[in-house]
Enzyme design. Structure first.
Site, short mmCIF file in Angstrom:
data_model
loop_
_atom_site.label_atom_id
_atom_site.label_comp_id
_atom_site.label_asym_id
_atom_site.label_seq_id
_atom_site.Cartn_x
_atom_site.Cartn_y
_atom_site.Cartn_z
N LEU A 1 0.82 -1.22 0.00
CA LEU A 1 0.00 0.00 0.00
C LEU A 1 0.85 1.26 0.00
O LEU A 1 0.44 2.30 -0.50
CB LEU A 1 -0.91 0.01 1.23
CG LEU A 1 -1.97 -1.10 1.31
CD1 LEU A 1 -2.72 -1.01 2.63
CD2 LEU A 1 -2.94 -1.01 0.14
N GLN B 1 4.98 3.04 1.60
CA GLN B 1 6.29 2.85 2.21
C GLN B 1 6.66 4.06 3.02
O GLN B 1 6.36 5.20 2.64
CB GLN B 1 7.36 2.60 1.13
CG GLN B 1 8.75 2.36 1.69
CD GLN B 1 9.79 2.21 0.59
OE1 GLN B 1 9.49 2.48 -0.57
NE2 GLN B 1 10.99 1.81 0.93
N GLY C 1 9.57 5.42 6.55
CA GLY C 1 10.85 5.17 7.18
C GLY C 1 10.88 3.88 7.97
O GLY C 1 11.93 3.27 8.18
N PHE C 2 9.71 3.41 8.43
CA PHE C 2 9.62 2.19 9.23
C PHE C 2 9.73 0.96 8.33
O PHE C 2 10.33 -0.04 8.69
CB PHE C 2 8.28 2.19 9.98
CG PHE C 2 8.15 1.11 11.02
CD1 PHE C 2 8.57 1.35 12.32
CD2 PHE C 2 7.60 -0.11 10.72
CE1 PHE C 2 8.44 0.38 13.29
CE2 PHE C 2 7.47 -1.09 11.68
CZ PHE C 2 7.89 -0.84 12.98
N GLY C 3 9.13 1.02 7.16
CA GLY C 3 9.14 -0.11 6.23
C GLY C 3 7.95 -0.02 5.31
O GLY C 3 7.34 1.03 5.13
N VAL D 1 4.06 -0.93 3.95
CA VAL D 1 2.71 -1.15 4.46
C VAL D 1 1.97 -2.04 3.47
O VAL D 1 1.93 -1.75 2.27
CB VAL D 1 1.96 0.19 4.65
CG1 VAL D 1 0.57 -0.07 5.23
CG2 VAL D 1 2.74 1.12 5.57
N ASP E 1 5.83 14.81 13.53
CA ASP E 1 5.98 14.56 12.09
C ASP E 1 4.64 14.77 11.39
O ASP E 1 4.21 13.94 10.59
CB ASP E 1 6.49 13.15 11.84
CG ASP E 1 7.07 12.97 10.43
OD1 ASP E 1 7.38 14.00 9.80
OD2 ASP E 1 7.22 11.83 9.99
#
Length: 938
Positions: free
Chosen positions: A614, A616, A618-620, A622, A734
């Protein structure tokens, strides 16, 4: 122009995130930058050898050779006829760059300050015997800085900038423009305290035009280190016929909150007109300098028609007797900076400056006595800077780290210098990049075929998360094929043929081949296990065609069995089970979470093996998924290479389990299964607000004004809940349009709480060691103090409001990148709301409501946090906008809330200590801006 005082001046509005200097590591730069005890880095370019160096006689600073900072270029000595006995050693040799378009110095291990003076020096000295000085460009990272244009062989040229460097390294690049071979004599980097020169931000750097020391009688008396602890070069301004000199031997002090810290050696001298009725004039035009440099010197000037920052320094050096009054005013192009004159304090520095840059074709700056003065005006020093944008986005930092590690491991000899993707015309050889508006470029293709690679396959290839095509064929690679390559989500072609690989094809790659998502080419690897491992040896055929039928059946049976067990388990527990017992007893910090805990295997089933991406962050990535009861969810899976680790994961998980509001995204569950971390959210079918602003929605329809207003209000309500409804309160840190999600009804939810911080309601801020956020949205006051407050979220939300009004991104990538705040302010200064409003709304809005939202947005983005409203006030004002829109019912003819256009005038100064600034507007107030009372002492 906005004028400021040291105790209240804020950095010019602009985005933080952009990294100013993304860079690549050089092959011979394993040795780190050798800075001295001051954090100084002093490089003599062209000095032979890789070690050693010398001490400069005048400054006692240590200079080192440049070989450890760059792996290209050749060393030369300048012609003997241009060497003088008094010339510093660093001027006597150069490094030139005859090969490659771009050659970059990489300076690492910078000290912890984010702001630096970067100074490059050039003396051609006919080093090549051609007697033809070149013209070339300088870049700081991916941002253009200067054009070096030397007219004579004997000139000593200096280019200096003050720039924010958010990383622990910086690159200075010389770019060949086809007008001669670039060269450089020396390169200096000097750290500045983060509070100094607040006009230098992540959005803009300051390029030195002039730094003047008034009063010295010696035209060669340059003040620098150690008199100036930051090693600024203060050039003397000498005119004994036109000016009288005032001086003292006493120390001139600056206060602790001084934002410029001019050395006493500079402030101890001043000038005044010989005729007491006269004034002190400085005049220049765009692209020229108000000073005549010392003999032989030349300062490089900025681009044509630049915007300028002017900083004037004053200090009273005489004890005034009786009724003597020295009262000054500053006039620029016949417009006074202050409505009233200001006085000086004995032996204390005073500064007058503009915090927002101004732009004219010519400048006539005067320091003059007021009508109440009995003494003539004086001035001690002046600094003039042109502004250059630093908002160009470099390649994604993860890609930079990966490809530079690959370069180092294999000793790649291609011209891989500077940023891998930016500028586009200078992208590294045999790399292909993607360039999405508002995002860092990503590396999508790497072709290292027939490049002489040896050793095993670097694990760094697995960090190129956007790569689609990876060609390592026809090299001498050894060892096994890493199974981690199967985790590259975008990889479609992997060519490993013609190497010396051994072992078998990893199961992860086999699986990718089976589902048709990967074309693996592995032929001509004699030691690679194929036939004996039930794998075909036929070159360039998809392995899925050769997988044994029993193996396929086994995979199907295992998958169906696992799915059946999961469905039975889900039916028993309920798909929304809220009572959890942490499976991993070692993670006590998750014990209090009330949402459901998933195993990694369950997430594989929910997402159909992470099939549909779905988005992307900074965490990874989705992923789209479905629970056992058919509920659609979004699964945010932490990438192993993500910069955001367990701390951010736990922070977001814990926050989302204790906050519940209709305008905050809901968390359904989480996964902490060994090394795997994930968060499971409610599914927001309409994606991010930015998607709708940038290109309308997926059906081609654009958000109408009424929907934008409603989204603004709902987002504001979510932030208000964080600030007021949570105990302890939360700062999001953020806020941006990509972190506002929309459901099927276009209802807004604030998302992504990994950077959020709780704070004691009795405090006013949170103290942090790192700056976080996204370029274009970061509060400049937070940038300067490293202390975010709820008003930092207010600032970011103001940027989002401007996006909703204009349809523009936070940073506009025009010929010269500009932040949206400045872009809007410039147009509203002309009283033209139509030039600001998103044209896709086709005038279907009430102009009064639009004006009011613009007013709210610009108040939210005021430079000083004390002038910004609270989110509670923002919610109330946005509700008024909705009421206003509803009341007018589409009748846009009336203009009851029309602005006073004077409130936007960029040529006027405003009092940063009061509630009206250059960004602040009040409805129905037909008045000139409130003027400041004068500069403040330091």
């Amino acid at each position: 122009m906005e004028l400021s005082r040291p105790r209240a001046i804020m950095a010019a509005a602009g985005p933080w995130l952009l990294l100013l200097c993304l860079a690549a590591f050089a092959v011979l730069q394993a040795a780190r930058a050798q800075h001295d005890n001051n954090g100084f880095i002093s490089i003599d370019c062209g000095l032979s050898g890789e070690t050693g160096g010398y001490e400069d006689k005048a400054t006692k600073l240590s200079y080192v050779p440049d070989a450890r900072f760059i792996d290209a270029g050749t060393n030369h000595n300048i012609s003997a006829e241009y060497v003088t006995g008094s010339m510093a050693k660093s001027w006597r040799n150069v490094r030139s760059f005859g090969a490659g378009t771009r050659n970059c110095y990489t300076l690492r291990s910078l000290v912890s300050e984010p702001k630096y003076i970067i100074r490059a020096k050039f003396k051609y000295g006919n080093y090549d015997g051609l007697d033809s000085p070149p013209v070339f460009d300088l870049y700081i990272g991916v941002n253009y800085w200067y054009t070096v244009n030397i007219s004579r062989s004997d000139e000593l040229m200096i280019a200096e900038a003050i720039a924010v460097v958010p990383d622990d390294f910086v690159q200075v690049c010389l770019v060949n423009t086809g007008a001669g071979t670039p060269f450089i004599s020396s390169l200096d980097v000097r750290p500045l305290h983060r509070t100094l020169y607040p006009q230098a931000t992540v959005a803009q750097g300051l390029a030195l035009t002039s730094r003047l020391n008034f009063g010295p009688t010696d035209e060669y008396a340059v003040v620098r280190y150690p008199s100036d602890p930051y090693d600024r070069l203060w050039f003397p301004m000498v005119d004994m016929l036109g000016w009288a000199v005032i001086s003292t031997t006493k120390e001139v002090q600056h206060r602790n909150d001084d934002l410029f810290q001019v050395p006493s050696a500079v402030l101890r001298t001043a000038i005044r007109p010989r005729n007491a009725s006269q004034k002190i004039d400085l005049s220049w035009s765009s692209g020229s300098s108000p000073m005549k440099p010392p003999p032989g010197y030349m300062l490089i000037l900025g681009r044509p028609s630049p915007e300028y920052i002017v900083i004037l320094h004053f200090a009273e050096l005489q004890v005034l007797r009786g009724n003597a009054v020295r009262q000054l005013n500053v006039v620029l192009n016949d417009k006074p900076w202050y409505p009233q004159g200001f006085t000086l304090e004995y032996l204390y520095g005073v500064v007058a400056c503009n915090s927002l840059p101004f732009q004219y074709s010519s400048y006539n700056l005067s320091v003059e006595a007021t009508g109440d003065a009995t003494l003539p005006p004086i001035i001690n020093a002046a600094e003039i800077y042109s502004v250059f944008p630093t908002t160009h986005l470099g390649t994604h930092s993860q890609d930079v780290s990966a490809i530079t590690a690959i370069k180092t491991k294999y000793r790649v000899k291609k011209n891989w210098m500077g940023d891998p993707c930016v500028p586009n015309a200078m992208a590294w050889d045999r790399l292909t990049c993607s360039y999405a508006t508002g995002s860092n470029p990503r590396i999508t293709s790497v072709n290292l075929s027939s490049s002489g690679l040896s050793d095993d396959i670097s694990s760094s290839f697995t960090n190129l998360k956007a790569v689609k095509y990876l060609d390592l064929s026809n090299n001498s690679l050894i060892g096994s094929i890493p199974d981690a390559l199967s985790q590259l989500p975008s990889l479609t072609v992997l060519d490993l043929s013609g190497n010396k690989l051994n072992g078998s094809i990893p199961s992860g790659l086999v699986k990718r081949i089976q589902d048709g998502s990967l074309d693996l080419r592995y032929g001509n690897n004699p030691n690679l296990c194929t036939s004996s491992c039930n794998m075909p040896a036929k070159t360039d055929m998809k392995l899925a065609s050769y997988i044994a039928v029993p193996a396929v059946l086994l995979v199907v049976i295992v998958s169906l069995t696992t799915l059946l067990i999961y469905l039975l388990k889900s039916k028993k527990q309920g798909s929304m089970n809220n009572s959890i017992t942490p499976r991993n007893e070692g993670h006590n910090s998750l014990r209090r979470l009330e949402s459901r805990q998933f195993t990694y295997r369950e997430l594989e089933i929910i997402t159909n093996n992470f099939q549909r991406v779905l988005g992307q962050g900074g965490f990874g990535y989705v992923y789209d998924g479905f629970l056992g009861d058919g509920t659609q969810v979004a699964v945010k899976l932490r990438s192993h290479s993500s910069n955001q680790g367990a701390k951010e994961f736990l922070a977001e998980a814990q926050i989302l389990t204790r906050i519940h509001h209709m305008n905050l995204v809901s968390m359904i569950g989480y996964c902490k299964d060994g090394e795997y971390m994930a968060l499971v959210y409610e599914y927001m079918s309409e994606g991010t607000l930015q998607e709708h602003i940038d290109g309308c929605n997926r059906n081609g329809a654009c958000l109408p004004w009424t929907k934008r207003l409603r989204i603004a209000l709902e987002s504001a309500q979510g932030l208000e809940y964080l600030h007021k409804g949570c105990n302890p309160p939360l700062i999001h840190r953020d806020v941006k349009s990509t972190n506002i999600l929309l459901n099927a009804k276009l209802e807004a939810r604030i998302a992504d709480f990994g950077l959020s911080k709780a704070f004691n309601s009795a405090d006013t801020h949170v103290s942090t060691n790192t700056l976080v956020g996204t370029p274009g949205y970061v509060d400049p006051e937070y940038q300067m103090t490293m202390q975010p407050t709820t008003k930092s979220d207010v600032y970011s939300f103001g940027v989002v409001l401007l996006e909703l009004v204009t349809g523009k991104p936070a940073i506009l990538q025009e010929a010269v990148p500009i932040n949206i705040i400045q872009w809007v302010r410039q147009r509203l200064a002309q009283g033209n709301i139509e030039a600001v409003v998103d044209a896709s709304m086709h005038n279907e809005y009430d102009v009064n409501a639009v004006w009011k939202v613009a007013d709210i947005a610009l108040k939210c983005t005021s430079q000083s946090s004390v002038h910004r409203p609270t989110m509670t006030e923002v919610v109330a004002q946005l509700q008024e906008c909705i009421d206003l829109e509803n009341a007018h019912g589409g009748d846009h003819a009336n203009n009851d809330y029309n602005m006073s256009y004077d409130d936007f005038t960029t040529d006027q100064s405003t009092n940063v200590s009061q509630s009206i600034t250059a960004f602040d507007m009040e409805l129905n107030l037909r008045r000139s801006p409130t003027m400041s009372t004068g500069p403040a002492t330091r």
